[in-house]
Design a protein around this motif. Structure first.
Motif, PDB file in Angstrom:
ATOM      1  N   ALA A  87      -2.198   8.332  33.712  1.00 37.28           N
ATOM      2  CA  ALA A  87      -2.900   9.454  34.324  1.00 37.28           C
ATOM      3  C   ALA A  87      -2.033  10.038  35.424  1.00 37.28           C
ATOM      4  CB  ALA A  87      -4.240   8.993  34.899  1.00 37.28           C
ATOM      5  N   CYS A  88      -2.131  11.350  35.621  1.00 41.29           N
ATOM      6  CA  CYS A  88      -1.330  12.017  36.650  1.00 41.29           C
ATOM      7  C   CYS A  88      -1.813  11.586  38.043  1.00 41.29           C
ATOM      8  CB  CYS A  88      -1.457  13.527  36.500  1.00 41.29           C
ATOM      9  SG  CYS A  88      -0.703  14.449  37.846  1.00 41.29           S
ATOM     10  N   PRO A  89      -0.902  11.074  38.872  1.00 44.41           N
ATOM     11  CA  PRO A  89      -1.319  10.639  40.210  1.00 44.41           C
ATOM     12  C   PRO A  89      -1.730  11.817  41.090  1.00 44.41           C
ATOM     13  CG  PRO A  89       0.996  10.039  39.786  1.00 44.41           C
ATOM     14  CD  PRO A  89       0.522  10.858  38.629  1.00 44.41           C
ATOM     15  N   ARG A  90      -1.332  13.020  40.692  1.00 46.72           N
ATOM     16  CA  ARG A  90      -1.624  14.176  41.543  1.00 46.72           C
ATOM     17  C   ARG A  90      -2.964  14.821  41.169  1.00 46.72           C
ATOM     18  NH1 ARG A  90       3.483  17.757  43.048  1.00 46.72           N
ATOM     19  NH2 ARG A  90       3.860  15.927  44.380  1.00 46.72           N
ATOM     20  N   CYS A  91      -3.210  15.044  39.871  1.00 45.87           N
ATOM     21  CA  CYS A  91      -4.443  15.750  39.501  1.00 45.87           C
ATOM     22  C   CYS A  91      -5.376  14.893  38.636  1.00 45.87           C
ATOM     23  CB  CYS A  91      -4.120  17.060  38.774  1.00 45.87           C
ATOM     24  SG  CYS A  91      -3.545  16.831  37.091  1.00 45.87           S
ATOM     25  N   GLY A  92      -4.925  13.719  38.243  1.00 48.61           N
ATOM     26  CA  GLY A  92      -5.797  12.824  37.485  1.00 48.61           C
ATOM     27  C   GLY A  92      -5.827  13.086  35.990  1.00 48.61           C
ATOM     28  N   ASP A 145       5.392  13.781  32.328  1.00 51.16           N
ATOM     29  CA  ASP A 145       5.218  15.170  32.719  1.00 51.16           C
ATOM     30  C   ASP A 145       3.743  15.502  32.514  1.00 51.16           C
ATOM     31  OD1 ASP A 145       6.449  17.735  33.463  1.00 51.16           O
ATOM     32  OD2 ASP A 145       5.694  18.363  31.498  1.00 51.16           O
ATOM     33  N   CYS A 146       3.070  15.927  33.597  1.00 48.39           N
ATOM     34  CA  CYS A 146       1.646  16.224  33.498  1.00 48.39           C
ATOM     35  C   CYS A 146       1.443  17.585  32.843  1.00 48.39           C
ATOM     36  CB  CYS A 146       1.008  16.210  34.887  1.00 48.39           C
ATOM     37  SG  CYS A 146      -0.707  16.750  34.859  1.00 48.39           S
ATOM     38  N   ASN A 147       0.660  17.635  31.769  1.00 50.84           N
ATOM     39  CA  ASN A 147       0.449  18.894  31.052  1.00 50.84           C
ATOM     40  C   ASN A 147      -0.468  19.839  31.814  1.00 50.84           C
ATOM     41  OD1 ASN A 147       2.066  17.957  28.974  1.00 50.84           O
ATOM     42  ND2 ASN A 147       0.327  16.974  27.940  1.00 50.84           N
ATOM     43  N   SER A 148      -1.202  19.325  32.785  1.00 50.45           N
ATOM     44  CA  SER A 148      -2.101  20.181  33.555  1.00 50.45           C
ATOM     45  C   SER A 148      -1.400  20.788  34.761  1.00 50.45           C
ATOM     46  CB  SER A 148      -3.325  19.399  34.034  1.00 50.45           C
ATOM     47  OG  SER A 148      -3.940  18.764  32.928  1.00 50.45           O
ATOM     48  N   CYS A 149      -0.758  19.953  35.578  1.00 49.89           N
ATOM     49  CA  CYS A 149      -0.152  20.496  36.805  1.00 49.89           C
ATOM     50  C   CYS A 149       1.366  20.450  36.800  1.00 49.89           C
ATOM     51  CB  CYS A 149      -0.724  19.796  38.044  1.00 49.89           C
ATOM     52  SG  CYS A 149      -0.077  18.116  38.317  1.00 49.89           S
ATOM     53  N   ARG A 150       1.944  19.962  35.709  1.00 46.28           N
ATOM     54  CA  ARG A 150       3.397  19.912  35.528  1.00 46.28           C
ATOM     55  C   ARG A 150       4.119  18.978  36.495  1.00 46.28           C
ATOM     56  NH1 ARG A 150       3.020  21.870  30.871  1.00 46.28           N
ATOM     57  NH2 ARG A 150       4.091  19.920  30.656  1.00 46.28           N
ATOM     58  N   TYR A 151       3.368  18.133  37.147  1.00 46.15           N
ATOM     59  CA  TYR A 151       3.984  17.155  38.038  1.00 46.15           C
ATOM     60  C   TYR A 151       4.754  16.154  37.194  1.00 46.15           C
ATOM     61  CZ  TYR A 151       4.185  13.380  41.573  1.00 46.15           C
ATOM     62  OH  TYR A 151       4.574  12.409  42.443  1.00 46.15           O
ATOM     63  N   GLN A 152       6.000  15.908  37.615  1.00 48.30           N
ATOM     64  CA  GLN A 152       6.785  14.878  36.923  1.00 48.30           C
ATOM     65  C   GLN A 152       6.768  13.610  37.745  1.00 48.30           C
ATOM     66  OE1 GLN A 152      10.696  15.938  35.587  1.00 48.30           O
ATOM     67  NE2 GLN A 152       9.837  17.074  33.853  1.00 48.30           N
TER      68      GLN A 152
END
Ligand SMILES: [Zn+2]
Length: 303
Positions: free
Chosen positions: A40-45, A59-66
């Motif tokens: 899970a993305c640590p930034r947006c979940g 690579d987060c598909n929602s917020c693009r955080y790597q």
């Protein structure tokens, strides 16, 4: 300490090497521990995650955080390879009497300073979450620890500190640095760590313990000054053994323990003792590390 043999860990030195001898294997294991229900993305979940071609970058598909499995964890800022962390955790949970920074330094080939800092960060994660009050039969004792000094008499206490300890029979231990051996301090320590309806408190005959009994808690003492050590099931051998284990580790492994870090060393012993029947102590310590705050070096060395 306990009559039963210590529970065997599910990992030993051979399996440690087999399973975690390189970065990729360590990362895969951390991924399992950190994201048991999928990455899970640590930034947006978000759980819509792509794996980038680079080794284990997400690579987060929602917020693009790597991010990687170590992002936002204590492992991230460290330049140490993960296997060195893993080996240190293994050695620290396995060594009943603790392991010195010197030995870690030699074993995993890092400088003393790096080893010292590493051990402190692992130790910092070795704390019990939400400790419950002890109950039933609880042994309590206190002792001087640390700080030998040359050319001063045996009775010299100036460089020493006091540790108080309470252990529930067949249960957990609580250890803490305290400022004094007086009544207020020791009663405070007991009230903090035991349930109000504790069945009995066993201590030696140190007078400040007097008056700890109440309507639903007995207080029994063994009269050490009259050479009485056990009376029926009344004794303080369990807690005394914990302290002697601690003192042997101070002498044998840590060499000296500063007042400042005493609590951390006591926590480490507490962690091992309270997990003495947990075969997954290595895994559980890694889990604690993943969730632990970083401990800045400057904070550790500051006065
Ligand atoms: Zn995201």
């Amino acid at each position: 300490m306990n009559k039963k043999r210590r529970t065997k860990q599910e990992i030993n030195l051979i399996t440690l090497i087999e399973r975690y001898h390189n970065e990729d294997k360590c990362r895969a294991y951390l991924e399992e521990l950190r994201f048991p229900n999928g990455v899970a993305c640590p930034r947006c979940g978000s759980t819509s995650i792509s794996r980038v071609q680079k080794p284990r970058v997400f690579d987060c598909n929602s917020c693009r955080y790597q991010f990687s499995v170590t992002s936002g964890t204590i492992f991230h800022d460290s330049h140490l390879p993960l296997w060195k962390w893993f080996a240190t955790v293994y050695l620290m949970v396995e060594a009943k009497k603790g392991v010195s920074a010197n030995q870690i330094s030699r074993t995993i080939a890092v400088s003393y300073k790096t080893a010292w800092y590493l051990c402190h960060r692992v130790r910092n994660a070795m704390t019990v979450d939400n400790p419950q009050p002890l109950s039933k039969i609880v042994e309590v004792d206190e002792t001087w620890v640390g700080g030998k000094r040359k050319n001063v008499g045996h009775g010299y206490k100036g460089n020493k500190v006091i540790a108080a300890g309470a252990v529930q029979r067949d249960g957990e231990v609580r250890l803490e640095k305290v400022g004094s051996r007086d009544r207020e301090t020791l009663h405070g320590f007991i009230h903090k760590h035991t349930a109000p309806d504790t069945e009995a408190i066993y201590t030696d005959d140190w007078p400040p313990y007097k008056g700890i009994a109440d309507h639903d808690t007995r207080h029994e003492t063994v009269n050490h000054s009259a050479d009485e050590w056990v009376r029926g099931d009344v004794h303080t051998n369990t807690i005394e053994n914990v302290f002697s284990l601690f003192k042997r580790s101070v002498v044998g492994s840590y060499h000296k323990v500063s007042r400042k870090h005493l609590d951390a060393y006591l926590d480490e012993l507490e962690w091992r003792f309270n997990n003495r029947e947990n075969p997954y102590l290595f895994r559980d310590t890694l889990l604690k590390l993943i969730r632990s705050e970083n401990l800045p070096y400057q904070q550790l060395v500051a006065d």
